[in-house]
Motif scaffolding. Structure first.
Motif, PDB file in Angstrom:
ATOM      1  N   GLY A 113     -74.674   0.125  19.257  1.00  0.00           N
ATOM      2  CA  GLY A 113     -75.294   0.757  18.103  1.00  0.00           C
ATOM      3  C   GLY A 113     -74.655   0.502  16.767  1.00  0.00           C
ATOM      4  O   GLY A 113     -75.218   0.898  15.739  1.00  0.00           O
ATOM      5  N   SER A 114     -73.488  -0.166  16.728  1.00  0.00           N
ATOM      6  CA  SER A 114     -72.795  -0.327  15.454  1.00  0.00           C
ATOM      7  C   SER A 114     -72.742  -1.788  15.029  1.00  0.00           C
ATOM      8  O   SER A 114     -72.868  -2.697  15.857  1.00  0.00           O
ATOM      9  N   ASN A 115     -72.549  -1.985  13.741  1.00  0.00           N
ATOM     10  CA  ASN A 115     -72.418  -3.337  13.206  1.00  0.00           C
ATOM     11  C   ASN A 115     -70.938  -3.717  13.211  1.00  0.00           C
ATOM     12  O   ASN A 115     -70.291  -3.808  12.186  1.00  0.00           O
ATOM     13  N   GLY A 116     -70.410  -3.925  14.422  1.00  0.00           N
ATOM     14  CA  GLY A 116     -68.998  -4.195  14.584  1.00  0.00           C
ATOM     15  C   GLY A 116     -68.625  -5.613  14.190  1.00  0.00           C
ATOM     16  O   GLY A 116     -69.470  -6.442  13.829  1.00  0.00           O
ATOM     17  N   THR A 117     -67.343  -5.898  14.308  1.00  0.00           N
ATOM     18  CA  THR A 117     -66.822  -7.187  13.875  1.00  0.00           C
ATOM     19  C   THR A 117     -67.497  -8.346  14.580  1.00  0.00           C
ATOM     20  O   THR A 117     -67.694  -9.418  13.995  1.00  0.00           O
ATOM     21  N   GLY A 118     -67.856  -8.179  15.850  1.00  0.00           N
ATOM     22  CA  GLY A 118     -68.503  -9.248  16.609  1.00  0.00           C
ATOM     23  C   GLY A 118     -69.909  -9.563  16.143  1.00  0.00           C
ATOM     24  O   GLY A 118     -70.499 -10.567  16.568  1.00  0.00           O
ATOM     25  N   ARG A 119     -70.437  -8.705  15.282  1.00  0.00           N
ATOM     26  CA  ARG A 119     -71.761  -8.959  14.704  1.00  0.00           C
ATOM     27  C   ARG A 119     -71.660  -9.432  13.251  1.00  0.00           C
ATOM     28  O   ARG A 119     -72.688  -9.725  12.640  1.00  0.00           O
TER      29      ARG A 119
ATOM     30  N   ILE B 197     -72.673 -11.229  21.738  1.00  0.00           N
ATOM     31  CA  ILE B 197     -74.024 -11.539  22.213  1.00  0.00           C
ATOM     32  C   ILE B 197     -74.400 -10.472  23.228  1.00  0.00           C
ATOM     33  O   ILE B 197     -73.694 -10.260  24.219  1.00  0.00           O
ATOM     34  N   ASP B 198     -75.495  -9.794  22.981  1.00  0.00           N
ATOM     35  CA  ASP B 198     -75.915  -8.684  23.846  1.00  0.00           C
ATOM     36  C   ASP B 198     -76.862  -9.178  24.935  1.00  0.00           C
ATOM     37  O   ASP B 198     -77.849  -9.866  24.651  1.00  0.00           O
ATOM     38  N   LEU B 199     -76.559  -8.836  26.172  1.00  0.00           N
ATOM     39  CA  LEU B 199     -77.462  -9.068  27.306  1.00  0.00           C
ATOM     40  C   LEU B 199     -77.101  -8.047  28.375  1.00  0.00           C
ATOM     41  O   LEU B 199     -75.997  -8.061  28.919  1.00  0.00           O
ATOM     42  N   GLN B 200     -78.037  -7.172  28.665  1.00  0.00           N
ATOM     43  CA  GLN B 200     -77.738  -6.029  29.510  1.00  0.00           C
ATOM     44  C   GLN B 200     -77.708  -6.407  30.988  1.00  0.00           C
ATOM     45  O   GLN B 200     -78.476  -7.241  31.462  1.00  0.00           O
ATOM     46  N   GLU B 201     -76.794  -5.761  31.687  1.00  0.00           N
ATOM     47  CA  GLU B 201     -76.718  -5.928  33.136  1.00  0.00           C
ATOM     48  C   GLU B 201     -78.029  -5.476  33.782  1.00  0.00           C
ATOM     49  O   GLU B 201     -78.665  -4.552  33.286  1.00  0.00           O
TER      50      GLU B 201
ATOM     51  N   LYS C 246     -78.622 -10.767  19.146  1.00  0.00           N
ATOM     52  CA  LYS C 246     -77.876  -9.747  18.422  1.00  0.00           C
ATOM     53  C   LYS C 246     -78.783  -8.530  18.393  1.00  0.00           C
ATOM     54  O   LYS C 246     -79.698  -8.437  17.580  1.00  0.00           O
ATOM     55  N   ASP C 247     -78.529  -7.594  19.295  1.00  0.00           N
ATOM     56  CA  ASP C 247     -79.461  -6.487  19.516  1.00  0.00           C
ATOM     57  C   ASP C 247     -79.137  -5.336  18.561  1.00  0.00           C
ATOM     58  O   ASP C 247     -78.703  -4.259  18.951  1.00  0.00           O
ATOM     59  N   TYR C 248     -79.381  -5.614  17.297  1.00  0.00           N
ATOM     60  CA  TYR C 248     -79.050  -4.666  16.230  1.00  0.00           C
ATOM     61  C   TYR C 248     -80.169  -4.743  15.196  1.00  0.00           C
ATOM     62  O   TYR C 248     -80.455  -5.815  14.665  1.00  0.00           O
TER      63      TYR C 248
ATOM     64  N   TYR D 203     -86.855  -6.120  19.357  1.00  0.00           N
ATOM     65  CA  TYR D 203     -87.586  -5.434  20.426  1.00  0.00           C
ATOM     66  C   TYR D 203     -89.087  -5.677  20.364  1.00  0.00           C
ATOM     67  O   TYR D 203     -89.829  -5.331  21.294  1.00  0.00           O
ATOM     68  N   ASN D 204     -89.534  -6.275  19.264  1.00  0.00           N
ATOM     69  CA  ASN D 204     -90.968  -6.554  19.122  1.00  0.00           C
ATOM     70  C   ASN D 204     -91.383  -7.885  19.709  1.00  0.00           C
ATOM     71  O   ASN D 204     -92.580  -8.161  19.835  1.00  0.00           O
ATOM     72  N   ILE D 205     -90.420  -8.742  20.032  1.00  0.00           N
ATOM     73  CA  ILE D 205     -90.754 -10.053  20.604  1.00  0.00           C
ATOM     74  C   ILE D 205     -91.062  -9.854  22.083  1.00  0.00           C
ATOM     75  O   ILE D 205     -90.170  -9.587  22.888  1.00  0.00           O
TER      76      ILE D 205
END
Length: 551
Positions: free
Chosen positions: A40-46, A85-89, A180-182, A233-235
């Motif tokens: 949920g945050s715009n952390g350093t990795g983003r 890079i976000d990819l959920q289990e 980038k799921d933000y 989320y719209n794609i």
């Protein structure tokens, strides 16, 4: 390059950790985890890289309910090192490739840390566009109750044929593809989606069809493209026995293409039901400004769930009936005069898709304005009184359980009151502004001045106060950040009525209009009006979402 990688990651994790989000009064009902913060945050990795474009290809295996694909991410590089890079289990990244080389990666739950540059080295970086290709596969989460939960929907149509789609708002696009799921970083130059399916089926995506290729192996690849920024989320892919029909409407920016993809047996019903789209577009443009995605067209697509605001490919599943699955959510009667899903989900093209909240804690920006678009449409078709009756009727569904604004930085929405209470807040603000032309100009101005942008609550609040030339801050505080309904308290003394605000935030000073046309300007201390001036009693016009109490 992997030397000391684990040590670097530990230090990096510490660097991106944020202090617990400041919860709004009464919001925090759970303990948030590190995964919540990463999501949920715009952390350093983003930071250090801004998404320019997604080019996604995916091939679902209908028998095993698995998918395999690639996302080519084009981004503007200002110094990316460890990229989140976000990819959920349980989905898996196979490899990340840049300039022909496989990049080192390490998984932490739903996040992959990709070493784009060695974090130990200081670089002189020339900012510019770069591309990485991310290859992925796996068994994506299956939605159990779409669209309220997220995941893939592997269903059958009425004839027993495969009918497949995805819904992932809130849960996030990373439930099925790496990104980038933000919400604060949309692909500025749009996206493409290529879906390979059995050649007996059709695959529909966002925007315009750019390719329909038979592959000679029993499959076909359907490629779609949007030119405009789009929420991740719209794609969404839609797969089924679709047929297509088209239309046009004359809009404020010229001819807008209308594109409809429906299951073959729904064709005649759809031609009749979707006739509402033309007057709806005309109505919404008059209230909110030009449709925001002329280049990508407007599209409705039969969906195996109730509906979602998938940009330029709105999911439709209201069973070709009026109301909300045949129900009038307002209880006023007006809710049965239109197809709720077409109107509501299309309203999101302005608020959610054109103007997007950076943090889903501010999702009221999506839902409150779009809830009010139902009132706009009712008013366009049936008059101002009907619109008022509709929005007032929805108040019985307000829970006042927790505040509308959620907890920042942890991917946490606030109360579902963002719909009905949020809509009634906007209706109340409209009364306070007391100038419908100005109110409309503010809605249109929001969509013009924040065109294709991501925003915060503070930006929207400040804009509306500035343009209305009224300080609306305490009204927003009251309705968005507390669960208290403003209480206009009064008592009769002799020939006068004493009145003041109660149950409100400090400094609440919203004016209210009496049914006799007289304005009151209550504060936190008693003020006085004669019984004669008040028309014999305190009767506030019902458009204000308040309570009136004799004390």
């Amino acid at each position: 390059m992997l030397k000391n990688f684990s040590k670097i990651l530990v230090l990096f994790f510490i660097a991106i950790s944020v202090l617990p989000a400041s919860a709004q009064l009464g919001v925090s009902r759970k303990t948030f985890t590190r995964q919540d913060t990463l999501r949920g945050s715009n952390g350093t990795g983003r930071m250090g890289w801004d998404v320019l474009r997604y080019d996604i290809s995916v091939k679902p295996d209908l028998a095993s309910k698995t998918i395999r694909g690639k996302n080519k991410i084009t981004f503007y590089d200002t110094g990316a090192k460890l990229m989140q890079i976000d990819l959920q289990e349980p989905m898996l990244i196979d490899s990340v490739v840049y300039d022909g080389k496989v990049l080192p990666q390490k998984r932490e739950g739903n996040v992959y840390w990709v070493e784009f540059r060695n974090p130990e080295i200081k670089y002189k970086i020339k900012p510019g566009p770069r591309e990485i290709g991310i290859y992925f596969h796996g068994t994506p989460k299956v939605a159990k109750n779409a669209p309220w939960d997220g995941g893939w929907i592997w269903s059958k149509d009425e004839k027993g044929r495969d009918w497949i789609s995805v819904a992932c708002q809130g849960l996030g696009a990373s439930v099925w593809y790496p990104c980038k799921d933000y919400q604060g970083d949309e692909p500025d130059k749009g996206a493409s989606l290529a879906v390979t399916v059995p050649d007996t089926l059709v695959a529909v995506g966002n925007g315009r069809l750019t390719g329909d290729q038979k592959n000679g192996d029993g499959t076909a690849t359907w490629t779609w493209e949007v030119k405009n920024p789009i929420n991740s989320y719209n794609i969404i892919p839609y797969i089924g026995k679709y047929v297509n029909f088209k239309d046009k409407v004359k809009g404020e920016r010229g001819a807008l293409d209308l594109d409809y993809w429906v299951l073959d047996y729904n064709l005649e019903k759809a031609k009749k039901q979707f006739e509402v789209v033309k007057p709806m577009i005309t109505c919404f443009e008059s209230w909110m400004g030009p449709y925001p995605f002329y280049e990508d067209s407007y599209k409705l697509v039969d969906a195996p769930h109730l509906g979602m605001e998938h940009q330029s490919a709105v999911a439709y599943g209201n069973k070709y009936g009026m109301g909300y699955l045949g129900k009038d959510l307002s209880g006023s009667g007006w809710g049965l005069e239109f197809d709720f899903i077409i109107i509501h989900e299309s309203g999101h093209e302005w608020f959610a898709n054109n103007i997007t909240s950076k943090d889903i804690a501010d999702m009221w920006i999506h839902e409150s304005f779009t809830n009010y678009s139902e009132t706009m449409f009712t008013e366009c078709g049936f008059g101002k009184k009907a619109g008022s009756e509709y929005v007032i009727g929805t108040r019985k569904k307000i829970a006042n359980d927790i505040p509308i604004i959620g907890v920042y930085g942890v991917n946490e929405e606030g109360s579902g009151d963002m719909y009905y209470k949020g809509g009634n807040m906007l209706h109340t603000i409209r009364q306070v502004i007391d100038n419908d032309a100005l109110f409309k100009s503010i809605l249109r101005g929001l969509n013009k001045d924040f065109y294709h942008q991501t925003v915060t609550t503070q930006q929207v609040e400040s804009y509306m106060s500035q343009k209305s030339k009224k300080d609306l801050s305490k009204i927003f505080d009251q309705y968005l950040r507390t669960t208290r309904i403003p209480e206009l308290q009064y008592k009769v003394e002799g020939g006068n009525i004493l009145y003041k605000w109660g149950n409100t935030v400090k400094g609440f000073n919203m004016p209210v209009l009496l049914t006799n046309g007289r304005w009151l300007f209550p504060s936190e201390t008693f003020q006085k009006i004669s019984l004669k001036e008040a028309g014999g009693a305190i009767k506030v016009v019902p458009d204000f979402y308040i309570t009136v109490k004799e004390i």
